[in-house]
Design an enzyme around this catalytic site. Structure first.
Site, PDB file in Angstrom:
ATOM      1  N   PHE A 110       0.793  -1.240   0.016  1.00 53.04           N
ATOM      2  CA  PHE A 110      -0.148   0.082  -0.003  1.00 53.04           C
ATOM      3  C   PHE A 110       0.742   1.141   0.020  1.00 53.04           C
ATOM      4  O   PHE A 110       0.488   2.278  -0.117  1.00 53.04           O
ATOM      5  CB  PHE A 110      -0.887   0.010   1.077  1.00 53.04           C
ATOM      6  CG  PHE A 110      -0.374   0.493   2.383  1.00 53.04           C
ATOM      7  CD1 PHE A 110      -0.431   1.714   3.104  1.00 53.04           C
ATOM      8  CD2 PHE A 110       0.209  -0.673   3.283  1.00 53.04           C
ATOM      9  CE1 PHE A 110       0.083   2.183   4.027  1.00 53.04           C
ATOM     10  CE2 PHE A 110       0.765  -0.069   4.712  1.00 53.04           C
ATOM     11  CZ  PHE A 110       0.656   1.124   4.982  1.00 53.04           C
ATOM     12  N   LYS A 111       2.125   1.072   0.399  1.00 51.72           N
ATOM     13  CA  LYS A 111       3.012   2.454   0.592  1.00 51.72           C
ATOM     14  C   LYS A 111       2.989   2.851  -0.938  1.00 51.72           C
ATOM     15  O   LYS A 111       3.577   4.064  -0.943  1.00 51.72           O
ATOM     16  CB  LYS A 111       4.302   1.938   1.277  1.00 51.72           C
ATOM     17  CG  LYS A 111       4.171   1.033   2.344  1.00 51.72           C
ATOM     18  CD  LYS A 111       3.701   1.998   3.604  1.00 51.72           C
ATOM     19  CE  LYS A 111       3.690   1.513   4.995  1.00 51.72           C
ATOM     20  NZ  LYS A 111       4.707   0.996   5.529  1.00 51.72           N
ATOM     21  N   ASP A 112       3.104   2.269  -2.032  1.00 46.14           N
ATOM     22  CA  ASP A 112       3.340   2.445  -3.385  1.00 46.14           C
ATOM     23  C   ASP A 112       2.322   3.643  -3.636  1.00 46.14           C
ATOM     24  O   ASP A 112       2.623   4.620  -4.607  1.00 46.14           O
ATOM     25  CB  ASP A 112       3.037   1.616  -4.347  1.00 46.14           C
ATOM     26  CG  ASP A 112       4.342   0.521  -4.033  1.00 46.14           C
ATOM     27  OD1 ASP A 112       5.396   0.669  -4.109  1.00 46.14           O
ATOM     28  OD2 ASP A 112       4.098  -0.479  -4.498  1.00 46.14           O
ATOM     29  N   THR A 143       7.691   0.354   3.747  1.00 44.65           N
ATOM     30  CA  THR A 143       7.922   1.873   3.330  1.00 44.65           C
ATOM     31  C   THR A 143       9.350   1.776   2.433  1.00 44.65           C
ATOM     32  O   THR A 143       9.480   2.653   1.673  1.00 44.65           O
ATOM     33  CB  THR A 143       8.118   2.602   4.392  1.00 44.65           C
ATOM     34  OG1 THR A 143       6.593   2.751   5.006  1.00 44.65           O
ATOM     35  CG2 THR A 143       8.287   3.955   4.378  1.00 44.65           C
TER      36      THR A 143
END
Length: 461
Positions: A110-112, A143
């Site tokens: 999800f950090k993308d 991250t």
């Protein structure tokens, strides 16, 4: 839009300066001076927009005219062009649950969603203003690789990423250490993620060192990280309700550093119809305990099957504390002083009632995590990563809750194999990863060692 610090020691700054500052110069976290409000008509208008168009609308009030709208639209389009699903963050149904898939970016996490955009914004502003940036960040797993992939090869940026040695998954480690671009510096710290995070904050608080090396942040202490993540809450609400402002939704959020769930809290404060936000933790349950008894107390960091959540001191908790304490920086500083001096802070009963109105929380064991992966797979063939499984297990009493699927299960195949006896097929981004050459420096958990390493890597700075 102007930004101020949770600790009250930063004069209001604009979006670009806030982006580059990362951590406030007073040690606090930057927040908008005022939150834009989204009315019912706007919610309806936004509800069926493609993700990129929605991102432009959600972010524009926070950015103002500092970046021309056409330029911002182009940067957003470029940031999500490489995602493997055209929806960017699609909803999936499996075993009677709805999952918001956040792992279709280049590092399958999800950090993308935030860091692809952050890297492009950094590059845009540095080229416009003729600057140089040296990013310093800590990662509990995802991250680091997302940040590295967001800035690798960019000529005006160097990046130094700290990870706790032996405490990230093998795939997560390789995603970072196999990136050999000259501007990428991977550092394995002999300690925990909290040690890594403490080192980063220590160097950012040394304003002379920070200025000398033009240090910037990509951790969720950077405001853009939070802002970009609010978009998928609006997106999921629109796709699941048809844009009816009378319909509320709930979200279960696997939580370590509190950034992702704080983004949901922010969206709700802006006017998104959110029923409840479930803080889902693993054995490292400081946030679950806080919701239960109003005491935020440091404890031992345990290594679990969901390593990105193996955190005790959650950076973004300070942003929530700021709003909980009625945006009073003096009150925030007093509570944080208690935490620093005693290892704990306590809120008053009336404040605890507000916390419980804002969140519910549950801690999930490794055994329960494996059981959730197994049950979901047996019912539907859908494979959960262990972090997503924590979210599903924490909200099993409310199956209508949307679970944030924060990483591709193939990043955690040791846990997947233990749960279901087979591995998750890797996405293209992970194929052949374990066979690539690596580069990494090992350091003690010492700010002196880290300073020396950065000084040596940036001799002309």
């Amino acid at each position: 839009m102007q930004y101020i610090s949770t600790r009250g020691g930063v004069a209001p700054v604009g979006f670009a300066e806030a982006l580059m500052m990362g951590l406030g110069t007073d040690g606090g976290l930057l927040v908008p001076a005022e939150l834009p409000q989204v009315d019912a008509a706007t919610l309806r208008a936004w509800s069926q927009l493609p993700f990129q168009a929605l991102a432009l609308e959600v972010m524009t009030p926070f950015i103002g005219d500092e970046i021309p709208r056409d330029d911002l639209a182009r940067l957003i389009e470029a940031s999500y062009a490489g995602f493997s699903d055209p929806a960017v963050t699609p909803l999936r149904e499996a075993a009677g649950r709805t999952y918001l898939e956040l792992f279709h970016g280049p590092t399958a996490a999800f950090k993308d969603v935030a860091l692809q955009l952050l890297g492009n914004l950094f590059e845009y502003l540095l080229e416009r203003d003729g600057g140089q940036l040296n990013i310093l960040g800590a990662t509990s797993g995802d991250t680091g690789s997302a940040a590295i992939y967001g800035v690798r090869g960019k000529p005006r940026i160097n990046i130094f990423i700290l990870h706790p040695k032996g405490r990230v998954s093998p795939v997560q480690e390789r995603q970072m250490t196999t990136v050999l671009d000259a501007n990428v510096h991977n550092i394995a710290v002999c300690g925990t993620f909290d040690d890594c995070q403490h080192l980063v904050k220590t160097l950012f608080r040394d304003l002379g060192f920070k200025a000398r090396h033009s240090l910037g942040a990509v951790n969720s202490i950077n405001w853009l990280r939070i802002l970009a993540q609010t978009v998928y809450y609006f997106y999921a609400w629109g796709r699941s309700t048809g844009g009816d402002p009378a319909r509320r939704v709930s979200f279960a959020v696997p939580t370590g550093n509190f950034g992702d769930v704080f983004a949901g809290y922010l969206a709700r404060r802006m006017g998104l119809p959110v029923e409840r936000l479930v803080i889902a933790t693993n054995r490292n349950d400081i946030l679950t305990r806080f919701v239960a008894d109003g005491v935020y107390a440091k404890g031992e960091v345990f290594h679990t099957l969901s390593p990105a959540m193996d955190i005790q001191v959650a950076s973004n908790f300070e942003r929530y504390l700021y709003y909980l304490l009625d945006r009073d920086p003096a009150a925030v500083c007093a509570k944080l002083a208690d935490l620093e001096q005693t290892g704990a802070l306590t809120i008053e009963p009336e404040r605890l009632a507000q916390v419980r109105a804002d969140f519910t929380a549950a801690a999930v064991s490794d055994a329960e995590t494996l059981a959730q992966i197994r049950a979901t797979f047996e019912a539907s063939g859908y494979i959960l990563c262990p972090h997503t499984a924590v979210g599903a297990a924490a909200s099993q009493d409310a199956p209508e809750t949307i679970v944030l699927a924060t990483a591709h299960p193939a990043k955690f195949n040791e846990a997947v194999r233990e749960a279901i006896g087979r591995e998750a097929p890797p996405p293209p981004a992970l194929t052949g990863l374990m066979d690539k050459p690596v580069r990494c420096t090992e350091l003690d958990a010492s700010d002196a060692a880290l300073r020396a390493h950065i000084d040596a890597a940036l001799p002309a700075a």
